[in-house]
Design an enzyme around this catalytic site. Structure first.
Site, short mmCIF file in Angstrom:
data_model
loop_
_atom_site.label_atom_id
_atom_site.label_comp_id
_atom_site.label_asym_id
_atom_site.label_seq_id
_atom_site.Cartn_x
_atom_site.Cartn_y
_atom_site.Cartn_z
N CYS A 58 28.84 17.78 49.88
CA CYS A 58 30.23 18.21 49.70
C CYS A 58 30.33 19.73 49.73
O CYS A 58 30.12 20.39 48.72
CB CYS A 58 30.77 17.66 48.38
SG CYS A 58 32.47 18.19 48.10
N CYS A 96 32.84 21.26 47.37
CA CYS A 96 32.44 21.29 45.95
C CYS A 96 31.44 22.40 45.70
O CYS A 96 31.50 23.09 44.69
CB CYS A 96 31.76 19.99 45.52
SG CYS A 96 32.50 18.49 46.12
N ASP A 97 30.48 22.56 46.60
CA ASP A 97 29.31 23.40 46.31
C ASP A 97 29.22 24.67 47.15
O ASP A 97 28.35 25.51 46.90
CB ASP A 97 28.03 22.56 46.53
CG ASP A 97 28.00 21.35 45.63
OD1 ASP A 97 28.55 21.45 44.52
OD2 ASP A 97 27.47 20.30 46.03
#
Ligand code: NDP
Length: 314
Positions: free
Chosen positions: A137, A140-141
């Site tokens: 992701c 997300c990261d």
């Protein structure tokens, strides 16, 4: 202690399908209970901008859209709960579902809206370095890799979207594509090919993610399949964007699935082969997999359930 609860309509999953089913079921006075599952809000909470959901002329974010849907479901009285279904017995009515290994729910109807989960390549090094530089992701990261070099694997819309997103944060992005072409839509391809700090490595496969458990990822070993040469790229982050696996394992003993694990529904409906069990969203959709199609199928599932319960006088 009796830990069994009877509900009319149980919804598993909290993506656009689950919440839309909840909105319709709640408005039909079916008192739905919805368990959010492993990823409350579903996959959209791992994306940034949403520009293609009708009704948002200026776009929105994945988190905002999911929060709006949740608030709408709550407004009509949906009982939204934390919890994960861990076992099922759909062999007879009422349907039996275990939540978090302990709580028993007996449901007159079940709506499966458990979505799909990101796929990994299956390499030992990838598994070992998950959370240490390996991620599925980017939104997300990606933040953790500002100013660094990263690789994204995949040639579809997700891979192109993630590569473009990462290019805004990172110094260099390698897009690792196993075929000699991208599968993504034309506009997405053009964006990638016109972004100066994305290098597309066509006909490359991943042999190994390099790094150790303490310091994390520091490179990737690729194979150029057209020349048969190994290529080592120094990177700090390795992102997978190679598609998704439907979250249907829990239902497979009872519910028919296709060879990829997608739940089969009777054409034109959300009905499965099991009485009282309905499916909507990405867990039953190998083709479209969009937030709006998931929401539409959630609506269908709630209407199918309403008619089913009415016909059975439940
Ligand atoms: P796709 O299934 O479309 O693409 C998966 C990609 O990963 C393909 O390029 C595939 O290669 C590659 N791949 C699969 N397995 C491996 C492997 N083992 N090793 C290397 N590469 C691999 O998945 P997406 O998640 O990209 O998209 C899913 C759906 O969601 C699509 O319908 C897409 O259009 C849609 N979507 C739409 C977006 C939007 O409109 N904004 C954004 C994101 C997704 P190959 O081509 O060789 O099979």
């Amino acid at each position: 202690m009796n830990n069994t609860e009877h509900v009319r309509v149980l919804i598993l999953g909290s993506g656009p399908a689950g919440y839309t089913a909840a909105i319709y079921a709640a408005r039909a006075n079916l008192n739905p209970v919805l368990y959010e599952g492993i990823q409350p809000g579903g996959q959209l909470t791992t994306t940034t901008e949403i520009d293609n959901f009708p009704g948002y002329p200026n776009g929105t974010t994945g988190n905002q859209l999911m929060d709006d849907l949740k608030q709408q479901a709550l407004r009509f009285g949906t009982d939204v709960r934390f919890g994960i279904a861990t076992a099922t017995d759909l062999s007879q009515l009422p349907l039996r579902i275990t939540i978090d290994g302990e709580k028993q729910i007996e449901a007159d109807a079940l709506i499966i809206a458990t979505g799909a989960t990101a796929r990994y390549l299956g390499l030992e090094s990838e598994e070992r370095l998950k959370g240490q530089g390996v991620s599925a992701c980017a939104t997300c990261d990606g933040f953790f890799y500002r100013g660094k070099d990263v690789a994204v694997v995949g040639g579809g819309d997700t891979a192109c979207e993630e590569a473009t997103y990462l290019a805004g944060l990172c110094k260099q992005v390698y897009l690792v594509v196993r075929k000699p072409y991208l599968r993504a839509s034309k506009p997405m391809q053009e964006r990638v090919l016109n972004t100066p700090n994305i290098e597309v490595l066509f006909e490359h496969t991943t042999q190994e993610v390099l790094g150790d458990d303490k310091t994390g990822v520091n490179g990737v070993m690729l194979l150029n399949t057209s020349t048969n040469q190994l290529v080592r790229k120094p990177i700090d982050g390795f992102f997978l964007a190679i598609g998704h696996q439907p979250n249907s394992d829990l239902f497979k003993p009872w519910v028919d699935t296709d060879e990829a694990g997608y739940i089969k529904t009777i054409a034109g409906t959300s009905k499965t082969n099991v009485e009282g069990v309905f499916a909507c969203g990405d867990v039953q959709d190998p083709h479209y997999r969009q937030a709006i199609t998931a929401a539409g199928s959630g609506c269908r599932a709630a209407i199918d359930v309403e008619r089913y319960l009415g016909s059975r006088n439940f």
